[in-house]
Enzyme design. Structure first.
Site, PDB file in Angstrom:
ATOM      1  N   ASN A   1       0.845  -1.195   0.000  1.00 17.50           N
ATOM      2  CA  ASN A   1       0.000   0.000   0.000  1.00 17.50           C
ATOM      3  C   ASN A   1       0.883   1.248   0.000  1.00 17.50           C
ATOM      4  O   ASN A   1       1.960   1.275   0.601  1.00 17.50           O
ATOM      5  CB  ASN A   1      -1.012   0.004   1.151  1.00 17.50           C
ATOM      6  CG  ASN A   1      -0.436  -0.304   2.515  1.00 17.50           C
ATOM      7  OD1 ASN A   1       0.585  -0.976   2.629  1.00 17.50           O
ATOM      8  ND2 ASN A   1      -1.081   0.185   3.549  1.00 17.50           N
ATOM      9  N   VAL A   2       0.415   2.256  -0.723  1.00 19.10           N
ATOM     10  CA  VAL A   2       1.159   3.504  -0.871  1.00 19.10           C
ATOM     11  C   VAL A   2       0.197   4.646  -0.538  1.00 19.10           C
ATOM     12  O   VAL A   2      -0.691   4.970  -1.327  1.00 19.10           O
ATOM     13  CB  VAL A   2       1.702   3.666  -2.311  1.00 19.10           C
ATOM     14  CG1 VAL A   2       2.551   4.949  -2.415  1.00 19.10           C
ATOM     15  CG2 VAL A   2       2.522   2.447  -2.732  1.00 19.10           C
ATOM     16  N   GLU A   3       0.365   5.197   0.658  1.00 22.80           N
ATOM     17  CA  GLU A   3      -0.570   6.235   1.117  1.00 22.80           C
ATOM     18  C   GLU A   3      -0.092   7.621   0.693  1.00 22.80           C
ATOM     19  O   GLU A   3       0.986   7.778   0.100  1.00 22.80           O
ATOM     20  CB  GLU A   3      -0.738   6.116   2.633  1.00 22.80           C
ATOM     21  CG  GLU A   3      -1.339   4.765   3.006  1.00 22.80           C
ATOM     22  CD  GLU A   3      -1.637   4.605   4.489  1.00 22.80           C
ATOM     23  OE1 GLU A   3      -1.170   5.417   5.306  1.00 22.80           O
ATOM     24  OE2 GLU A   3      -2.360   3.628   4.813  1.00 22.80           O
ATOM     25  N   ASN A   4      -0.933   8.614   0.998  1.00 19.87           N
ATOM     26  CA  ASN A   4      -0.629   9.978   0.559  1.00 19.87           C
ATOM     27  C   ASN A   4      -1.178  10.964   1.587  1.00 19.87           C
ATOM     28  O   ASN A   4      -2.213  10.696   2.209  1.00 19.87           O
ATOM     29  CB  ASN A   4      -1.288  10.214  -0.810  1.00 19.87           C
ATOM     30  CG  ASN A   4      -0.766  11.471  -1.476  1.00 19.87           C
ATOM     31  OD1 ASN A   4      -1.194  12.575  -1.180  1.00 19.87           O
ATOM     32  ND2 ASN A   4       0.183  11.300  -2.374  1.00 19.87           N
TER      33      ASN A   4
ATOM     34  N   CYS B   1      -2.701  13.520   0.993  1.00 22.35           N
ATOM     35  CA  CYS B   1      -4.082  13.712   0.535  1.00 22.35           C
ATOM     36  C   CYS B   1      -4.707  12.316   0.632  1.00 22.35           C
ATOM     37  O   CYS B   1      -4.582  11.501  -0.283  1.00 22.35           O
ATOM     38  CB  CYS B   1      -4.078  14.249  -0.888  1.00 22.35           C
ATOM     39  SG  CYS B   1      -5.720  14.556  -1.518  1.00 22.35           S
TER      40      CYS B   1
ATOM     41  N   GLU C   1      -2.898  -4.579  -3.253  1.00 27.83           N
ATOM     42  CA  GLU C   1      -3.384  -5.434  -4.334  1.00 27.83           C
ATOM     43  C   GLU C   1      -3.400  -4.675  -5.655  1.00 27.83           C
ATOM     44  O   GLU C   1      -3.002  -5.191  -6.703  1.00 27.83           O
ATOM     45  CB  GLU C   1      -4.804  -5.929  -4.042  1.00 27.83           C
ATOM     46  CG  GLU C   1      -4.933  -6.767  -2.793  1.00 27.83           C
ATOM     47  CD  GLU C   1      -5.245  -5.948  -1.549  1.00 27.83           C
ATOM     48  OE1 GLU C   1      -4.648  -4.860  -1.374  1.00 27.83           O
ATOM     49  OE2 GLU C   1      -6.068  -6.399  -0.745  1.00 27.83           O
TER      50      GLU C   1
ATOM     51  N   CYS D   1     -10.550  -3.098  -4.409  1.00 31.54           N
ATOM     52  CA  CYS D   1      -9.577  -4.076  -4.925  1.00 31.54           C
ATOM     53  C   CYS D   1     -10.289  -5.290  -5.502  1.00 31.54           C
ATOM     54  O   CYS D   1      -9.855  -5.852  -6.514  1.00 31.54           O
ATOM     55  CB  CYS D   1      -8.604  -4.487  -3.835  1.00 31.54           C
ATOM     56  SG  CYS D   1      -7.438  -3.177  -3.432  1.00 31.54           S
TER      57      CYS D   1
HETATM   58  N1  THU Z   1      -5.182  -1.801   2.500  1.00 34.80           N
HETATM   59  C1  THU Z   1      -4.615  -2.548   1.514  1.00 34.80           C
HETATM   60  O1  THU Z   1      -3.579  -2.184   0.952  1.00 34.80           O
HETATM   61  N2  THU Z   1      -5.208  -3.700   1.161  1.00 34.80           N
HETATM   62  C2  THU Z   1      -6.260  -4.252   1.801  1.00 34.80           C
HETATM   63  O2  THU Z   1      -6.665  -5.347   1.464  1.00 34.80           O
HETATM   64  C3  THU Z   1      -6.927  -3.517   2.895  1.00 34.80           C
HETATM   65  C4  THU Z   1      -6.424  -2.156   3.160  1.00 34.80           C
HETATM   66  C5  THU Z   1      -4.508  -0.577   2.917  1.00 34.80           C
HETATM   67  C6  THU Z   1      -5.148   0.701   2.479  1.00 34.80           C
HETATM   68  C7  THU Z   1      -4.590   1.660   3.503  1.00 34.80           C
HETATM   69  O3  THU Z   1      -3.290   2.091   3.091  1.00 34.80           O
HETATM   70  C8  THU Z   1      -4.423   0.827   4.754  1.00 34.80           C
HETATM   71  O4  THU Z   1      -4.445  -0.514   4.321  1.00 34.80           O
HETATM   72  C9  THU Z   1      -5.515   1.046   5.776  1.00 34.80           C
HETATM   73  O5  THU Z   1      -6.753   0.940   5.204  1.00 34.80           O
END
Ligand code: THU
Length: 176
Positions: A76-79, A81, A89, A124
């Site tokens: 996962n790559v957050e921001n 924003c 996924e 996803c």
């Molecule tokens: N997240 C995923 O990358 N995949 C999942 O199956 C569930 C949630 C991430 C999104 C966000 O960066 C963090 O988990 C919290 O929701």
């Protein structure tokens, strides 16, 4: 089912941008189900280490295998924003598609949840479904135990590209 560290094969994948087949000429039938699961579980755990999640602090890793045996990993790559964050996924799927691979055999997902199998979010599931309903999703726990489900089981009665081609009662003649 729980895996011991000895069960888990050494990675035979990507360096982050380059994809290496499992073995030369490897195909779907040559990679046994057991090997595939071990490899994907190992790879998604590794991918989790790269999660960029300063806001949620919730690390997720994914490993996607194509029918040809190629593996694409993602985290996962957050921001800042918040709504621009991308799940693990979808990172893996977009890496695969953008490198010309769209026939998927399976995806495995890992998180740090102690007692729970990580379950893919709705967005996803829909993105997985774009590339078929009958391929496998392995929802894992950090100890290597997993649940095997198909995309169809995770997203029943889904809408997909085939629906856009079905007969309609009304045709729009504005170029759509
Ligand atoms: N997240 C995923 O990358 N995949 C999942 O199956 C569930 C949630 C991430 C999104 C966000 O960066 C963090 O988990 C919290 O929701």
């Amino acid at each position: 089912m729980a895996l011991t560290p000895e069960d888990v094969p050494v990675a035979t994948v990507t360096d982050g941008s380059r994809v290496v087949p499992l073995e030369s000429g490897s195909t779907h039938s040559l990679t046994s189900e057991k090997d595939m699961i071990k490899t994907l579980l190992h790879e998604c755990l590794q991918a989790k280490a790269f999660a960029y999640c300063p806001y949620s602090k919730f690390r997720v890793g994914a490993a996607l295998m194509t029918n040809e045996g190629n593996i694409f990993v993602g985290c996962n790559v957050e921001n800042a924003c918040y709504n621009l964050g991308v799940c693990a996924e979808r990172t893996a799927i977009q890496k695969a598609i953008s490198e010309g691979h769209m026939n998927f055999r399976a995806i495995a997902i890992a998180s740090d949840l102690e007692d729970q199998f990580i379950s893919p979010c709705g967005a996803c599931r829909q993105v997985m479904r774009e590339f078929g309903t009958e391929w496998d999703v392995f929802l894992s726990r950090p100890d290597g135990s997993y649940l095997k489900m198909t995309v169809d089981e995770l997203l029943p009665m889904s809408f997909g590209p085939e629906d856009l081609r079905k007969k309609k009662v009304f045709s729009v003649h504005n170029g759509c």
